[in-house]
Every structure is written in structure tokens, then in C-alpha cells.
Design an enzyme around this catalytic site. Structure first.
Site, PDB file in Angstrom:
ATOM      1  N   HIS A 115       0.850  -1.188   0.000  1.00  0.00           N
ATOM      2  CA  HIS A 115       0.000   0.000   0.000  1.00  0.00           C
ATOM      3  C   HIS A 115       0.889   1.243   0.000  1.00  0.00           C
ATOM      4  O   HIS A 115       1.852   1.303   0.762  1.00  0.00           O
ATOM      5  CB  HIS A 115      -0.898  -0.004   1.238  1.00  0.00           C
ATOM      6  N   HIS A 117       0.722   5.836  -0.987  1.00  0.00           N
ATOM      7  CA  HIS A 117      -0.061   7.003  -1.411  1.00  0.00           C
ATOM      8  C   HIS A 117       0.691   7.691  -2.545  1.00  0.00           C
ATOM      9  O   HIS A 117       0.768   8.918  -2.600  1.00  0.00           O
ATOM     10  CB  HIS A 117      -0.268   7.986  -0.255  1.00  0.00           C
ATOM     11  N   ASP A 140      -0.204  -5.671 -20.570  1.00  0.00           N
ATOM     12  CA  ASP A 140       0.706  -6.670 -20.017  1.00  0.00           C
ATOM     13  C   ASP A 140       0.484  -6.883 -18.513  1.00  0.00           C
ATOM     14  O   ASP A 140       0.274  -8.004 -18.052  1.00  0.00           O
ATOM     15  CB  ASP A 140       2.168  -6.202 -20.177  1.00  0.00           C
ATOM     16  N   HIS A 180      -8.171   7.652  -1.410  1.00  0.00           N
ATOM     17  CA  HIS A 180      -7.149   7.123  -0.513  1.00  0.00           C
ATOM     18  C   HIS A 180      -5.851   6.821  -1.263  1.00  0.00           C
ATOM     19  O   HIS A 180      -4.887   7.571  -1.159  1.00  0.00           O
ATOM     20  CB  HIS A 180      -7.718   5.878   0.204  1.00  0.00           C
ATOM     21  N   TYR A 234       6.174 -14.507 -21.266  1.00  0.00           N
ATOM     22  CA  TYR A 234       7.270 -13.598 -20.974  1.00  0.00           C
ATOM     23  C   TYR A 234       7.852 -13.869 -19.581  1.00  0.00           C
ATOM     24  O   TYR A 234       7.145 -14.030 -18.613  1.00  0.00           O
ATOM     25  CB  TYR A 234       6.769 -12.155 -21.045  1.00  0.00           C
TER      26      TYR A 234
HETATM   27 ZN   LIG Z   1      -3.181   4.696   3.284  1.00  0.00          ZN
END
Ligand SMILES: [Zn+2]
Length: 237
Positions: A115, A117, A140, A180, A234
């Protein structure tokens, strides 16, 4: 062996945990290196598979909350069960641990979650707009557009549920959670980091492209053959 009690771990399992802590610590350095994070934001986790077939004994390794990227040693990485409870390590797990754990509980094929930002991907999330598939590299890597997930607040399962519900309907390993930012998945943490790097790259390129004029779409059958070739041929030797 009770995976949730480190005192009962076999030497092999303890070594595997140490190996993954080292791996996850190293991968965290990729987030500032690729310009995906500021301050202490962002996190990488990897699943450690336990003996139970149903995944109930699995653990995850993740960054602790609020620690600088300069201080992310293997020993700093914390180990949690898939309910987000701390099993081993100092300090509290990242505040995003519940979302990572939800993904591992509901998507058994996923071995890594990231995760961030990162700026451009988060800008698309701020508009609640999916990134259209207008680059062969998107065909791809993502097999189509990068989808937007629902608005969700931290504190219960709603972020995790939004990630899982959105990614189940898509070939993309990345979801832009609305207002977010991106969450990405992979067969391991490195694949999820790669998806986090690639989603920022395509978010930036498509943004720049649209500033210069209308986007040109790729026909679906071409997207399908790009995705099929890249995922199945690939890079496999
Ligand atoms: Zn966050």
C-alpha cells in the site's frame, strides 16, 4: 506447533520467519527508491504459509507503525496472525495490517500486499476515476483498466473488503481505493511491489498523455493477447 506462539516453532519455521523478515525489510527500501512514499506512509507485507490447508495457521510479516524508512531493519519487522494480532516483534503493527490480513484471509493465492499514497495513482483515486487501458504495458501488467475501489475508513474490515471485492472482478493486481490510494497484490511481496511501481508509472503516463489530447483506446482482443502473452510466456524460463 502453534504458529501463533513463537515458543513452539520448529527451527525450520523460525528460520523461514527470519528469512521473510529480512526479505520484507529489504523490499521496503524500494518504496522510497521509486518515489512512492513520503515520511512513514506506505507498507509491504508477505504471507508466511502455515501447515493448515485452509490458511488458518498462516502468518504475515509487515512494517511496524510510524517507523522511519531509515530504521527498517529485519528485526523491526513485526509478525502477525491473519486476524492482525501481534505474534512476534517490538512495537505496534502498521495501522493498515487489518486490510492486508483481510486480503490474505479471502484471497488464498495472494502472497504479498503493498500500500502506498504514490502521487499520480492517488490523484486518480482522488477523482474516483479508473485508469483506462491505453498502453501496451497496461495490457501486459493489468490486463485492462486499473479499477477504483469504494470509499472506506480505517478501523474495521471495510478497506480490506473493498480491495477484495474490487480485485475479484478484475485482472488487475492494483486497486485505487477512492480518496485514498493504491493497494496492490502479488504471488509474493516482490510482485506486489512491482505492481505498486507500475501503477504509479502508468498513472503518471496516462495523466500526461491526456493533458496533450484525447486518449486512444486499445481494442479488447489486443488487450487480451497482450495480457495472455505477458502472463504466460514472458519472463518464464
Ligand atoms: Zn493509506
Amino acid at each position: 506447533m502453534d504458529h501463533r506462539n513463537p515458543d513452539t516453532w520448529t527451527p525450520e519455521f523460525a528460520r523461514e520467519i527470519e528469512r521473510v523478515r529480512e526479505y520484507v525489510a529489504t523490499l521496503h527500501a524500494d518504496l522510497p527508491r521509486w518515489g512512492l512514499v513520503v515520511w512513514t506512509a506506505g507498507n509491504v507485507s508477505q504471507r508466511v504459509r502455515g501447515e493448515a490447508e485452509d490458511g488458518s495457521q498462516d502468518l504475515l510479516v509487515i512494517k511496524p507503525s510510524g517507523v522511519s524508512y531509515d530504521d527498517l531493519s529485519p528485526e523491526a519487522m513485526v509478525v502477525c496472525d491473519l486476524d492482525g494480532n501481534l505474534v512476534l516483534g517490538e512495537g505496534s503493527p502498521s495501522s493498515d495490517t487489518a486490510a492486508h490480513a483481510y486480503v490474505y484471509r479471502h484471497m488464498s493465492e495472494v502472497g504479498g500486499v503493498v500500500h502506498t499514497h504514490s502521487t499520480y495513482a492517488t490523484a486518480w483515486a482522488a477523482r474516483g476515476e479508473e485508469i483506462p487501458c491505453v498502453l501496451t504495458m497496461m495490457g501486459d501488467e493489468f490486463g485492462g483498466p486499473v479499477p477504483v475501489g469504494p470509499f472506506a475508513l480505517i478501523g474495521d474490515d471495510s478497506i480490506g473488503r473493498g480491495i477484495v471485492d474490487t480485485l475479484r472482478e478484475s485482472r488487475s493486481p492494483a486497486v485505487l481505493m477512492r480518496n485514498h490510494g493504491p493497494f496492490t497484490i502479488g504471488r509474493d511481496a516482490r510482485a506486489a511491489v512491482k505492481a505498486a511501481v507500475m501503477v504509479e508509472e502508468v498513472a503518471k503516463t496516462v495523466h500526461v498523455a491526456r493533458a496533450g489530447g484525447p486518449l486512444v483506446s486499445i481494442e479488447q482482443h489486443h488487450i487480451d493477447s497482450l495480457y495472455d502473452r505477458y502472463q504466460n510466456v514472458y519472463g518464464q524460463h
